[in-house]
Every structure is written in structure tokens, then in C-alpha cells.
Scaffold this motif. Structure first.
Motif, short mmCIF file in Angstrom:
data_model
loop_
_atom_site.label_atom_id
_atom_site.label_comp_id
_atom_site.label_asym_id
_atom_site.label_seq_id
_atom_site.Cartn_x
_atom_site.Cartn_y
_atom_site.Cartn_z
N VAL A 249 0.85 -1.19 0.00
CA VAL A 249 0.00 0.00 0.00
C VAL A 249 0.88 1.24 0.00
CG1 VAL A 249 -1.73 1.30 1.29
CG2 VAL A 249 -1.86 -1.19 1.19
N VAL A 250 0.54 2.19 -0.85
CA VAL A 250 1.31 3.44 -0.95
C VAL A 250 0.36 4.62 -0.77
CG1 VAL A 250 3.14 2.49 -2.38
CG2 VAL A 250 1.10 3.42 -3.46
N ALA A 251 0.88 5.70 -0.19
CA ALA A 251 0.09 6.91 0.04
C ALA A 251 0.07 7.76 -1.23
CB ALA A 251 0.67 7.71 1.19
N PRO A 252 -1.00 8.54 -1.44
CA PRO A 252 -1.07 9.39 -2.62
C PRO A 252 0.00 10.48 -2.60
CG PRO A 252 -2.88 9.87 -1.13
CD PRO A 252 -2.21 8.65 -0.61
N CYS A 253 0.47 10.86 -3.78
CA CYS A 253 1.48 11.91 -3.87
C CYS A 253 0.85 13.27 -3.58
CB CYS A 253 2.12 11.90 -5.26
SG CYS A 253 1.03 12.51 -6.58
N GLY A 254 1.66 14.31 -3.55
CA GLY A 254 1.17 15.65 -3.25
C GLY A 254 0.18 16.17 -4.26
N VAL A 255 0.41 15.86 -5.53
CA VAL A 255 -0.52 16.32 -6.57
C VAL A 255 -1.88 15.67 -6.39
CG1 VAL A 255 -0.96 16.38 -9.06
CG2 VAL A 255 1.35 16.79 -8.20
N CYS A 256 -1.91 14.36 -6.11
CA CYS A 256 -3.18 13.67 -5.92
C CYS A 256 -3.91 14.17 -4.69
CB CYS A 256 -2.94 12.16 -5.82
SG CYS A 256 -2.47 11.38 -7.37
N ARG A 257 -3.17 14.47 -3.64
CA ARG A 257 -3.80 15.02 -2.42
C ARG A 257 -4.48 16.35 -2.74
NH1 ARG A 257 1.14 13.86 1.98
NH2 ARG A 257 1.57 11.74 1.24
N GLU A 258 -3.77 17.22 -3.46
CA GLU A 258 -4.35 18.51 -3.82
C GLU A 258 -5.55 18.33 -4.74
OE1 GLU A 258 -5.03 22.55 -4.14
OE2 GLU A 258 -3.75 21.47 -2.72
N TYR A 259 -5.45 17.43 -5.69
CA TYR A 259 -6.53 17.15 -6.64
C TYR A 259 -7.80 16.73 -5.89
CZ TYR A 259 -8.31 15.46 -11.20
OH TYR A 259 -9.02 15.28 -12.36
N MET A 260 -7.64 15.82 -4.92
CA MET A 260 -8.79 15.35 -4.15
C MET A 260 -9.37 16.45 -3.27
SD MET A 260 -7.93 11.37 -3.15
CE MET A 260 -6.27 11.64 -2.53
N MET A 261 -8.52 17.28 -2.70
CA MET A 261 -9.01 18.36 -1.84
C MET A 261 -9.90 19.33 -2.62
SD MET A 261 -8.21 18.02 1.35
CE MET A 261 -8.50 19.66 2.00
N GLN A 262 -9.59 19.54 -3.88
CA GLN A 262 -10.35 20.50 -4.67
C GLN A 262 -11.69 19.95 -5.17
OE1 GLN A 262 -8.22 22.63 -7.75
NE2 GLN A 262 -6.31 22.67 -6.57
#
Length: 301
Positions: A249-262
Motif C-alpha cells: 500500500v502506498v500513500a497518494p502523492c502531493g498532486v493527488c492530495r491537492e486534486y482530491m481536496m479541490q
């Protein structure tokens, strides 16, 4: 061609054509590196294809040689859920037509078969008297191949384990694992080394794989799964799982985190799996504290 089968949440169904191949007192089975058991030669019937056409195609694809059908031997209804490998955590229902093939008088094969996940398939000639010593499916074959038969038999096998606990994380992990298929698309693009699965607020599961390019135009598996979800009319996420080709299992990268937040004002509550065995999770807002866009959501209320 489309397979006659589907996966809906944690339920899996397939219409399959399979071959019973006996040479010199040995039955032919296949295996691969993902699954820890032997299985019969065969596969899903394609849309618009008869079961006889399917078994002839599957036998040639897996063995590299042409066998002829002798007769339809078994119609098998199979229910099972105690799975490992690619079917882990799924409630499975399979309808199979088993055809007895005419012996060729030789065990020589020319197999170069690859599974849908890119794994090499291995062929095994198992002596009939030793079938009880190997983990081979379907289980009815062990008794069937060591007794006499006439006509077509209808066999129902129910191996479902009651009380087995599965949850959303099992289903998401399995869905993500099932789309992993590392491959080279072109000299510039590789895909499939990471699989992701997201569960929408409506309880539907969407998947995606990473696409890596020679520049910055690639896409993570999480964002491809989100694109799949949006294409299907949803935009709110409840849970996320991403895993690499080793099953970690891997955590989402910074871009994916930002994408989901928006995506949504409540995206901070999205649960993200960090460890399947311990069920350790983290919320998106814990990974993106003091997010810059919160005020804009409040302005639009």
C-alpha cells in the motif's frame, strides 16, 4: 473481445469454457506466479462466441497446440469465496462447460501463454493418482477424473466459507490489485505499475492505473480512478487505496492530495489506507493540514 463476466463491488461472475485433457494417465493443469494453486485449462467465453469455440481457442492459447473436442462432459456451477491471489476478498460465482478433449498421444506442448496480468502461465501434467496431493481447482475434478462416466453431468460445488469477514478495504485493495499490469506502451510511456481504487460516497468502486511518461504529462493511478468516477457521474470520494506492483500500500502523492481536496468541501474527510493488515488509515486533511482552499468553499455556501 469482451469476456462474459463482470465484477460488481465484491461480487464476481464468469461464464467459462474449460478443457479436460488426459494424456498417458496424467491430467493437464495450469498455474501462474500470482496464484498459489493449479487450475484447469480454459477461460472466459467471449461475447458472441459459443462455448465450443471458446474452449478450442483457450486450449490453443494456453498450450500452443490444437486439440479436438470429444464431448461435453460437465456443466459446473461453482460458488467460492475463500480466495487468494487475484480473487482475494471476492464472492465468486462461475458457470463452466467442461469438454473432454481427444488425446493426441503425446504430452508435448508449445506453451507461451501469458495471463491478463502479464504473468507467464506454466503447464503441469499431474498423474491422476496424485491429484489428491496438489491444490487444484475445481475440486470436483479429483474425484471425477478417477471414476467412470457416461453422458453430461451437472455438478454444483459450493465452497463458500461462512463467517468470513471482508470489508471495504478488502474490496478496494482487491480492485486496485486486479488492474496492476506493468507494461510499456511506447518508448516514452509505461503504465500499470501502480493500481488505485476509490470508493465513492454512493458506495461504488472505480479504478485506475498510473501512466508514466518521459516528461511531466503522466497521471497517477488515483487521478485516473477519479477521472473514471467523474465520467460515470460521481464526484465525491469516501475511501482511497493505492498499491504498487509488489502489493504494498502506498500513500497518494502531493498532486493527488491537492486534486482530491479541490473536488468537494468535505474531501478532507476522505479515508486513505496506509496498511491493509492493521487497517491503519489517515484522513486527507491530516495529510494536507491548513489547506489553502477551505475559505473559497465557505464563500460558495
Amino acid at each position: 473481445m469482451y469476456d462474459c463476466g463482470f465484477t460488481k463491488e465484491n461480487n464476481w461472475f464468469r461464464y467459462r469454457a474449460a478443457a479436460i485433457i488426459i494424456e498417458d494417465g496424467c491430467a493437464l493443469f495450469a498455474s501462474n506466479q500470482r496464484d498459489d494453486y493449479y487450475y484447469s485449462i480454459g477461460g472466459a467465453v467471449h461475447m458472441g462466441e459459443t462455448a465450443e469455440e471458446a474452449v478450442l481457442r483457450e486450449v490453443y492459447e494456453e498450450t500452443g497446440v490444437c486439440y479436438e473436442i470429444d464431448h461435453l462432459a460437465v456443466i459446473h456451477e461453482n460458488f467460492f469465496n475463500d480466495n487468494t491471489g487475484t480473487l482475494n476478498a471476492l464472492e465468486c460465482h462461475e458457470l463452466s462447460f467442461y469438454y473432454m478433449m481427444k488425446p493426441r498421444g503425446t504430452k508435448e506442448l508449445n506453451s507461451s501463454s501469458i495471463t491478463a496480468f502479464g504473468d507467464k502461465e506454466l503447464m503441469h501434467w499431474v498423474p491422476l493418482e496424485e491429484l489428491g496431493n496438489v491444490r487444484a481447482f475445481p475440486v470436483f475434478l479429483k474425484d471425477y477424473l478417477n471414476s467412470d462416466h457416461s453422458g453430461i453431468e451437472h455438478i454444483v460445488t459450493d465452497e463458500r466459507v461462512t463467517g468470513r469477514i471482508t470489508d471495504d478495504w478488502d474490496r478496494l485493495y482487491t480492485a486496485a490489485k486486479n488492474v496492476i499490469n506493468p507494461r510499456e506502451i511506447s518508448p516514452f510511456i509505461e503504465a500499470g505499475s501502480v493500481g488505485a481504487a476509490i470508493m465513492s460516497k454512493e458506495g461504488n468502486i472505480y479504478t485506475g492505473v498510473c501512466i508514466d511518461t518521459a516528461c511531466t504529462m503522466g497521471m497517477c493511478g488515483e487521478r485516473n480512478a477519479i477521472a473514471n468516477m467523474i465520467t460515470n457521474g460521481e464526484s465525491r470520494i469516501a475511501k482511497v487505496v493505492a498499491i504498487d506492483s509488489d502489493g504494498k500500500v502506498v500513500a497518494p502523492c502531493g498532486v493527488c492530495r491537492e486534486y482530491m481536496m479541490q473536488l468537494d468541501k468535505d474531501s478532507g474527510d476522505i479515508e486513505i489506507l496506509l496498511d491493509l493488515d492493521t487497517r491503519k488509515t489517515v484522513t486527507l486533511k491530516e495529510l494536507v493540514p491548513e489547506w489553502w482552499g477551505t475559505s473559497r468553499f465557505k464563500e460558495n455556501l
